[in-house]
Design a protein around this motif. Structure first.
Motif, short mmCIF file in Angstrom:
data_model
loop_
_atom_site.label_atom_id
_atom_site.label_comp_id
_atom_site.label_asym_id
_atom_site.label_seq_id
_atom_site.Cartn_x
_atom_site.Cartn_y
_atom_site.Cartn_z
N SER A 145 0.81 -1.22 0.00
CA SER A 145 0.00 0.00 0.00
C SER A 145 0.84 1.26 0.00
CB SER A 145 -0.92 0.01 1.22
OG SER A 145 -0.15 -0.09 2.42
N GLU A 146 2.16 1.12 0.24
CA GLU A 146 3.02 2.30 0.35
C GLU A 146 3.88 2.54 -0.89
OE1 GLU A 146 2.91 4.39 2.86
OE2 GLU A 146 1.35 3.18 3.80
N ILE A 147 3.86 1.63 -1.84
CA ILE A 147 4.74 1.74 -2.99
C ILE A 147 4.44 3.01 -3.80
CG2 ILE A 147 3.28 0.36 -4.52
CD1 ILE A 147 7.06 0.01 -4.35
N ARG A 148 5.49 3.80 -4.07
CA ARG A 148 5.36 5.03 -4.85
C ARG A 148 5.98 4.91 -6.23
NH1 ARG A 148 4.35 5.69 0.78
NH2 ARG A 148 4.00 7.89 1.28
N VAL A 149 7.09 4.18 -6.32
CA VAL A 149 7.81 4.04 -7.59
C VAL A 149 8.06 2.55 -7.84
CG1 VAL A 149 9.93 4.55 -8.86
CG2 VAL A 149 8.95 6.28 -7.35
N LEU A 150 7.62 2.07 -9.01
CA LEU A 150 7.83 0.68 -9.40
C LEU A 150 8.36 0.67 -10.83
CD1 LEU A 150 7.57 -2.34 -8.79
CD2 LEU A 150 5.20 -2.24 -9.57
N ARG A 152 -4.11 -1.66 -8.21
CA ARG A 152 -4.54 -1.45 -6.83
C ARG A 152 -3.43 -0.87 -5.95
NH1 ARG A 152 -7.04 -6.65 -7.89
NH2 ARG A 152 -5.34 -7.73 -6.83
N PHE A 153 -2.66 0.05 -6.48
CA PHE A 153 -1.62 0.72 -5.70
C PHE A 153 -2.11 2.14 -5.38
CE2 PHE A 153 1.23 -2.12 -8.37
CZ PHE A 153 1.49 -3.03 -7.34
N PRO A 154 -2.60 2.37 -4.19
CA PRO A 154 -3.25 3.67 -3.91
C PRO A 154 -2.31 4.86 -3.95
CG PRO A 154 -3.00 2.38 -1.89
CD PRO A 154 -2.64 1.48 -3.02
N LYS A 155 -1.01 4.66 -3.71
CA LYS A 155 -0.08 5.78 -3.65
C LYS A 155 0.95 5.77 -4.78
CE LYS A 155 -0.39 6.14 1.39
NZ LYS A 155 0.38 6.15 2.67
N LEU A 156 0.80 4.86 -5.74
CA LEU A 156 1.79 4.72 -6.80
C LEU A 156 1.83 5.97 -7.68
CD1 LEU A 156 3.84 2.64 -7.92
CD2 LEU A 156 2.10 2.00 -9.61
N GLN A 157 3.02 6.53 -7.83
CA GLN A 157 3.20 7.73 -8.64
C GLN A 157 3.95 7.45 -9.95
OE1 GLN A 157 5.16 10.63 -6.18
NE2 GLN A 157 3.66 10.45 -4.52
N VAL A 158 4.82 6.42 -9.95
CA VAL A 158 5.61 6.11 -11.15
C VAL A 158 5.51 4.61 -11.43
CG1 VAL A 158 7.90 6.08 -12.19
CG2 VAL A 158 7.25 7.99 -10.72
N LEU A 159 5.04 4.26 -12.62
CA LEU A 159 4.98 2.86 -13.05
C LEU A 159 5.66 2.75 -14.41
CD1 LEU A 159 4.06 -0.07 -12.78
CD2 LEU A 159 1.88 0.59 -13.83
N LYS A 160 6.78 2.01 -14.46
CA LYS A 160 7.54 1.84 -15.69
C LYS A 160 7.73 0.35 -15.97
CE LYS A 160 10.16 6.18 -15.29
NZ LYS A 160 11.50 6.80 -15.31
N LEU A 161 7.22 -0.09 -17.13
CA LEU A 161 7.32 -1.50 -17.55
C LEU A 161 7.85 -1.57 -18.98
CD1 LEU A 161 3.83 -2.68 -16.24
CD2 LEU A 161 6.02 -2.84 -15.05
#
Length: 977
Positions: A147-152, A169-178
Motif C-alpha cells: 500500500s506504500e509503494i510510490r515508484v515501481l 490497486r496501488f493507492p499511492k503509486l506515482q511512477v509505473l515503468k514497464l
C-alpha cells in the motif's frame, strides 16, 4: 527548592531514555549489518568487488557503498546498487530490514523469476527499481500489503505474460515503468484506477492488438503517458483531453487510426505530443493552436491530409515534426515567423511550392528537415542567420539554383544532406570550410567545378558523398587531411588525373568509391594504414598497371571492384586471403593462368572479358598454352638441383645441431585440448596441404584432415606474416569463447596448437559446409524443402540466444552471416567463427572502444553508420538478414537486387509498398528453388515478419534472440499441427 530537586531527576530520566533509544538503534543496526552480509554472500555475485567495504568487522553499515541511513533513527532506509555489474537472483533478503524503504538494483545482470513469497517480503517499500536486468517469467500478483509503494520500475527485462490485476490497486503509486519487456495481453484498463499516478511508461512490449483504454483519462495527476510500440488500435479516446496535468503524450509506433480528437485542446500543460508512425487520418484540429505550452509536436508517418493550420505558427514551438504524412500545399509562412522555432521536421509529405525565404530571419534554427517533398525554387539564404544551425536536411526535392554563399559562413553545421535535387553551379569556396562538419551529402545534383583543397579544414568529416554530379579536375590532396573520414564517394563525376597516393593514409576509411570517373595511373599500393576498409570500388576508370598483391593485407575488405579499367598482369593469388563477398576484375587486360584458388564459381563472373586469362580447370577460360619442352626441362632440372642443394644444406645443419646440442630441432608446439580427443598436433600439422584445402577466408585457410581412426576434423590455419597481429587476436578470441561454452548449435572447438609462426584451430567437421555455400553456390537439393530451411533458422537462433542469454557474461558474435553457420550431415546448424566475438563483462563503452565496424558487408546493422556502440541487437539484425537469405535465396548484396540496394531494403520496399487491403507479393520474394505447400506460404509470411522485426532500423525495436527463438518455434510447431 522542590523544583531544584526535580530537575536532576528529569535530566537523569531523559538520559536513560536516550541511552535506551540509542541502544535499541544500535541493536537494530547490528541486525541490519548481518542481513546485508548474508545477502551479499548468498544471493549476489560481486565480480568487480565493488562491495569490498561490506565486511563483518565494520559495525556501521551506514558508510558502506550503496547504503543510506536515517541518522535520527540510526536505521538503513535505502539500498542503491545500480550499475554495479552484479549477478545472481532477486535479493529478497534485503527486505528483512524492517526500515528499508528504497531498493534500487537497476543496470545489473540479475536474473531468474521472482516468486510471490520473495516479493511479499518487500511490501513496505516506497521504491522498487529493477530496470535493465535479466529477470524472466510472469510477474506475481502484488499482495494488498503493498500500500506504500510510490515508484515501481521493472523496465528492460524479460518479464512475460499479462500485467497482473494487482497493478491497478496501488493507492499511492506515482511512477509505473514497464518498458521493453515481453508482456502479452492488451494494455489493461485497470491502470486507470491509479489515481496518484504521475508517470506511466509501458511502451515497447508485444501486447496483443487492443484499444487505448478510455479509463486512462481518469488519471488527472498524470504528467507522462508513454505507450509506444504497444499494438494499440482504434482511435484516440476523447477522454485523453481530461489529462489536465499531462506534459508528455507519446503514443508513437502503434496502429492508432481515426482523427486526432478536438478534446486534445484540454491538455493545457502539454509540452510534447508524439504520435508518429500510426494510421491517423483527417486534418489537424484547429484546437492545436490553443496549446500555448506546446514545445514539440511530432505527427510523422501517418495518413493525415490537408494543409497545415495557420494557427500552428502561433504555438510556442521548439520542435515541429510532421514527417511522412499526406499534407499537401505550401508550407505556411507563419511558421517562418515563429521566434521560438528551433527544430523543424516536415519530411516525407507532399508539400509543394517554394520555401518561405524568410526562414531563419526571426528564429534561431538548430535543425531543419524538409526532405522527401516536392519543394522547388531556391534555398532560403537566411537559414543560418542565428549561427546555431546544426542539421540542414533537404534531400529528395526539386530545389534549383546555386548554393547561397551564406551557407559557407555557418560554422555550427554538423550535418548537410541535400542529395537528389537540381542544385547546380560551382560550389562557393567557403562552403568547403566547415570545421565541425561530420556529414556532407551532395550527391545526385548538377554541381560543377572542382572540389576545393580547402576541404582539408573539415577535420571532423566522417561521411563525404559527392557522387552523381559534374565535378571535374583532380582529386585534391586536402582529402588526405580528413583523418576521421569513414565513407568517401565521388563516383559518377568527371574527375581526372591520378588518385593522390596519400589517400592510403586515411586510417578510418571503410568505404572508398571512385567508380565512373576518368582517373588514370596505377592503383596506390601502400595499404599499411587501411585496416578498416571493407569496400573498394575503382571500376569504370582508366587505371593502368597491375593489381597490387598488397590488397591481401586489408583484413576486412569484402567488396572489391576493379572492372572496366586497363589493368594488366596476373591475378594475384594472394587475394584469396580476403573474405570477399563481391570480387570483380572483369573487362581489363589481365593475362596469365587463373590461380587455382579462383576456380570457385563465385569468382567466375568477376574474371570474364580478360582475353589473356587462361585456366587448365575452368572451362569458361581457354586452356593455357604449353611451354617450350626445352624450357620446361630446364626448369625441372634447375628446380631439382636447387632442392638437392637445399637438402644437403639442411642435412648438414641438422647433423651439426645434433652434434653440438644432442637434441632434435623439432618445433615446440603449445597445445590445448577442449574436448576428449584421440589425436595430437602430429596428426594435424603435416596434413595442412593444398590437397586437403577446402576453404579460405580473411582469417586463414581451412583444411579437411582425415584422422587415423577414419574420422574427419576441420583445421583452420590462421594467416601469419603481416597479418599476424590481427590473427593472434582472432586466435585468442576463439579460444577464450569457444573453449568454455557447450551448446548443440555452436560449433565445437576440439583442439588448438601454436608455434612461432603457426596458429591452428581444430573443430568438429561439418559435412555440408556453410549455409552460404549450400544456399548460394551449390544450391543443395535438400534446401528445396522449406522445413529444412526453417530447422536451420531455429537452430541458429538457439545458438545465438544461448550466447546472449545463457552465458555469463553474455557473448556478442558480431559477425553473424550465412557463411558462419555450418551444417552437419543432417543439415543441423552450428554457429561458427568467433574471431570478432566480444563479452559484455565490461561497460559497453569498453566493448565498443574500437572505431572499426565489426561484421561483414551486407549484414552490418545500420546504427554503425552513426555510432559504434555494441549491443546484442547488432547480432539480431544480422540474423534477420540470414532469415531473408533463407526466404529469398539471394545474397545480402545480390547483383539482381539493383544498384544501391541490399536485401533488407529490397524486401522492406516490397512488403511496405503493398496496399493495406492487398496481400504481400510473396511470389516475388520467395526463392523459386523451393518446393512449397499451401501451409508453407503462411509460415514463410510469418518468418518474413520476424526477419523484418529483426532488421528494423531502431535497435530498441528489435526483439531479443530469446524472443526470436520463441517466435520461430511457434511457427515450426504450427507448421506440423
Amino acid at each position: 527548592m522542590q523544583q531544584q530537586v526535580l530537575n536532576p531527576f528529569f535530566s537523569l530520566l531523559l538520559l536513560l531514555c536516550l541511552t535506551s533509544i540509542i541502544s535499541l538503534g544500535l541493536s537494530s543496526l547490528y541486525k541490519d549489518t548481518q542481513i546485508l552480509l548474508r545477502v551479499k554472500s548468498t544471493q549476489l555475485q560481486d565480480k568487480d568487488n565493488i562491495l569490498k567495504d561490506w565486511v563483518p568487522n565494520s559495525n556501521n553499515p551506514c558508510n558502506w557503498t550503496g547504503i543510506t541511513c536515517d541518522i535520527r533513527n540510526i536505521s538503513v532506509v535505502s539500498i542503491d546498487l545500480s550499475h554495479f555489474n552484479l549477478y545472481g537472483e532477486f535479493p529478497c533478503g534485503f527486505c528483512y530490514i524492517r526500515t528499508l524503504r528504497k531498493l534500487s538494483l537497476g543496470y545489473n545482470n540479475l536474473g531468474s523469476t521472482i516468486n510471490m513469497h520473495s516479493l511479499s517480503l518487500c511490501s513496505k517499500l516506497f521504491v522498487l527499481d529493477l530496470t535493465q536486468n535479466l529477470f524472466i517469467g510472469q510477474l506475481p500478483e502484488f499482495a494488498s500489503e503493498f500500500s506504500e509503494i510510490r515508484v515501481l520500475d521493472l523496465s528492460y527485462n524479460n518479464f512475460s505474460g499479462e500485467i497482473p490485476a494487482s497493478f491497478g490497486r496501488f493507492p499511492k503509486l506515482q511512477v509505473l515503468k514497464l518498458i521493453s519487456n515481453l508482456f502479452s495481453g492488451i494494455v489493461p484498463s485497470f491502470l486507470g484506477n491509479l489515481s496518484a499516478l504521475r508517470d506511466l511508461e509501458i511502451g515497447y512490449n508485444p501486447f496483443k492488438e487492443g484499444p487505448l483504454p478510455w479509463q486512462l483519462g481518469n488519471l488527472s495527476n498524470l504528467e507522462t503517458l508513454y505507450i509506444s510500440n504497444a499494438s494499440l488500435i482504434g482511435s484516440i479516446p476523447d477522454s485523453v483531453g481530461n489529462l489536465v496535468s499531462l506534459k508528455n503524450l507519446d503514443l508513437n509506433s502503434n496502429y492508432l487510426s481515426g482523427e486526432i480528437p478536438n478534446s486534445i485542446c484540454g491538455l493545457k500543460k502539454v509540452e510534447q505530443i508524439v504520435l508518429f508512425n500510426n494510421n491517423l487520418q483527417g486534418e489537424l484540429p484547429e484546437s492545436l493552436g490553443n496549446l500555448t505550452t506546446l514545445l514539440r509536436l511530432d505527427l510523422g508517418q501517418n495518413n493525415l491530409t490537408g494543409k497545415l493550420p495557420h494557427t500552428i505558427g502561433s504555438l510556442c514551438l521548439i520542435s515541429l515534426r510532421l514527417n511522412e504524412n499526406l499534407f499537401y500545399g505550401e508550407i505556411p509562412s507563419s511558421l517562418a515567423l515563429n521566434p521560438n522555432l528551433r527544430y523543424l521536421a516536415l519530411f516525407a509529405n507532399n508539400f509543394t511550392g517554394k520555401l518561405p525565404q524568410h526562414f531563419g530571419l526571426y528564429s534561431d534554427l538548430e535543425e531543419f528537415d524538409v526532405s522527401n517533398n516536392k519543394l522547388t525554387g531556391e534555398l532560403p539564404k537566411h537559414l543560418c542567420q542565428g549561427k546555431r544551425l546544426q542539421s540542414l536536411v533537404l534531400f529528395n526535392n526539386k530545389f534549383s539554383g546555386t548554393l547561397p554563399s551564406q551557407f559557407g559562413e555557418c560554422r555550427s553545421l554538423t550535418i548537410i544532406s541535400m542529395e537528389n535535387n537540381q542544385l547546380s553551379g560551382d560550389v562557393p569556396s567557403n562552403f568547403w570550410i566547415h570545421p565541425g562538419l561530420e556529414t556532407l551529402k551532395m550527391q545526385y545534383n548538377m554541381f560543377s567545378g572542382s572540389i576545393s583543397n580547402s576541404i582539408s579544414t573539415a577535420k571532423r568529416l566522417s561521411k563525404l558523398h559527392l557522387q552523381g554530379n559534374n565535378f571535374s579536375g583532380m582529386l585534391p590532396t586536402g582529402i588526405c587531411e580528413l583523418h576521421l573520414l569513414m565513407k568517401f564517394d565521388v563516383s559518377k563525376n568527371l574527375l581526372t588525373g591520378e588518385v593522390p597516393i596519400c589517400i592510403t593514409r586515411l586510417k578510418m576509411l571503410e568505404f572508398l568509391r571512385l567508380q565512373e570517373n576518368m582517373f588514370t595511373g596505377p592503383i596506390p599500393s601502400n595499404f599499411s594504414f587501411w585496416h578498416e576498409l571493407t569496400e573498394l570500388n575503382l571500376s569504370h576508370n582508366q587505371f593502368s598497371g597491375t593489381i597490387p598483391s598488397q590488397l591481401s593485407y586489408l583484413p576486412y575488405l569484402t567488396y572489391l571492384d576493379l572492372s572496366m579499367n586497363s589493368l594488366t598482369g596476373n591475378v594475384p593469388p594472394e587475394l584469396v586471403k580476403l573474405g570477399l563477398s563481391v570480387f570483380n576484375a572483369s573487362r581489363n587486360k589481365l593475362y596469365g593462368e587463373v590461380p587455382y584458388v579462383f576456380s570457385n564459381p563465385v569468382f567466375l563472373s568477376g574474371l570474364m572479358e580478360n582475353p589473356g586469362l587462361c585456366s587448365p580447370v575452368i572451362k569458361e577460360f581457354p586452356p593455357c598454352s604449353k611451354q617450350n619442352p626445352f624450357s620446361v626441362t630446364a626448369v625441372i632440372i634447375s628446380a631439382a638441383c636447387f632442392f638437392i642443394f637445399v637438402g644437403f644444406v639442411l642435412l648438414f645443419l641438422k647433423r651439426k645441431f645434433l652434434f653440438f646440442n644432442g637434441k632434435s630441432c623439432k618445433p615446440s608446439y603449445k597445445t590445448t585440448t577442449f574436448q576428449i580427443v584421440g589425436f595430437s598436433e602430429e596428426d594435424i600439422v603435416p596434413f595442412l596441404t593444398r590437397e586437403n584445402l577446402i576453404g579460405s577466408g580473411s582469417s586463414g585457410q581451412v583444411y579437411k584432415v582425415n584422422l587415423n581412426n577414419g574420422e574427419f576434423v576441420a583445421a583452420k590455419k590462421l594467416w601469419g606474416g603481416t597479418q599476424k597481429l590481427h590473427t593472434e587476436s582472432l586466435f585468442k578470441s576463439e579460444i577464450d569463447i569457444l573453449g568454455r561454452i557447450r551448446h548443440a548449435n555452436i560449433v565445437k572447438l576440439l583442439f588448438s596448437c601454436s608455434a612461432d609462426d603457426l596458429m591452428v584451430l581444430v573443430y568438429e567437421y561439418m559435412e555440408n559446409g556453410s549455409l552460404g555455400d549450400v544456399l548460394h553456390v551449390n544450391k543443395c537439393e535438400e534446401l528445396r524443402e522449406w522445413s529444412t530451411r526453417l530447422n536451420i533458422a531455429v537452430g541458429a537462433a538457439q545458438g545465438l540466444a544461448y550466447l546472449h542469454h545463457g552465458c555469463v557474461p553474455p557473448i556478442l558474435h558480431r559477425d553473424v552471416k550465412s557463411n558462419n553457420i555450418l551444417l552437419d550431415q543432417d543439415f543441423l546448424p552450428r554457429v561458427a567463427d568467433f574471431g570478432l566475438a566480444k563479452t559484455l563483462q565490461h561497460e559497453e563503452g569498453d566493448v565498443s572502444a574500437t572505431p572499426r565496424v565489426a561484421g561483414s558487408y551486407g549484414y552490418i546493422a545500420p546504427e554503425y553508420g552513426y555510432t559504434h556502440k555494441v549491443t546484442e541487437k547488432v547480432d539480431v539484425y544480422s540474423f534477420g538478414v540470414v532469415l531473408m537469405e533463407l526466404i529469398t535465396g539471394k545474397r545480402p548484396n545480390d547483383p539482381s537486387l539493383g544498384d544501391n540496394m541490399d536485401i533488407v531494403k529490397w524486401v522492406t520496399d516490397i512488403v511496405f509498398s503493398s496496399a493495406e487491403d492487398q496481400p504481400i507479393d510473396l511470389a516475388h520474394i520467395i526463392d523459386p528453388m523451393l518446393n512449397l505447400t499451401t501451409c508453407d506460404y503462411e509460415v514463410i509470411k510469418n518468418v518474413l515478419h520476424v526477419a523484418l522485426l529483426c532488421t528494423t532500423p531502431f535497435p530498441m525495436n528489435r526483439p531479443s534472440m530469446r524472443r526470436v527463438v520463441e517466435l520461430l518455434k511457434e511457427l515450426k510447431l504450427g507448421r506440423h499441427n
